[in-house]
Design a protein around this motif. Structure first.
Motif: not given
Length: 198
Positions: A19-21, A154-162, A182-187, A191-198
């Motif tokens: 992944x990347x910024x 995954x429902x707790x994630x959103x995409x925002x901008x500044x 936010x940012x790299x940490x949230x990204x 990824x961890x959420x996508x791998x562990x989500x039911x």
């Protein structure tokens, strides 16, 4: 290994792309032509009352780079480090007082390239025993924990901008209480959420 950690270890073995910024900003922000520098961060998982928490830090507001941001303990790979894993474990010991021999590495997330020209390897580790937090003065303002269940929703994630460098930059967010992750940490968390989500 505790039954709580087994699904995490299994999820980390799934294939995945780096992944990347830059991925949310195609054609607007492009990777630097500077040489990408290797770095490692530790995603420390600790068992609390029958559930898993993730340890995060809030960087000091006095820092030149990323002041006040939420981050995993970690940093660039130094010449003395064998690899990104060694860097992540060393930095976690320096930043929050987590002894490197108190961590069992259970897997990795795909690398993440940042706008500051680092290629970050997220090292997922199990904290084996309770330890005394010792935030590094001048670098770490706070150390706190977030339930893994929160970060895996995954429902707790959103995409925002500044606005950044005169243009709007988009990024992932996953807030927790007063902490704006936010940012790299949230990204990496996503990824961890996508791998562990039911």
């Amino acid at each position: 290994m505790s039954d709580l950690f087994a699904p995490v270890a299994a999820g980390l073995n799934a294939p995945g792309d780096p992944t990347s910024d830059f991925e949310l900003n195609p054609g607007v922000f492009v990777p630097s032509t500077a040489k990408v520098r290797p770095a490692g961060v530790l995603v420390p998982l600790i068992e609390r009352n029958g559930a898993l928490n993730v340890i995060l830090t809030k960087r000091s507001s006095a820092l030149k780079h990323h002041p006040g941001q939420i981050a995993f303990p970690g940093g660039k790979v130094d010449p003395s480090d064998a690899d990104a894993t060694a860097a992540a474990l060393r930095e976690a010991e320096e930043e929050i007082g987590l002894p490197r021999d108190n961590v069992e590495v259970i897997g990795y997330l795909p690398t993440h390239d940042t706008v500051t020209a680092f290629r970050v390897t997220p090292v997922v580790g199990r904290v084996l025993a309770p330890f005394e937090l010792r935030p590094e003065a001048g670098e770490v303002a706070e150390v706190f924990e977030v339930p893994l269940a929160h970060l895996c929703d995954v429902g707790r994630y959103s995409i925002q901008g500044r606005r950044w460098q005169g243009r709007t930059r988009y990024y992932y967010t996953v807030p927790w209480g007063p902490y704006y992750v936010w940012g790299a940490t949230a990204r990496m968390c996503r990824v961890l959420a996508d791998r562990l989500a039911p």
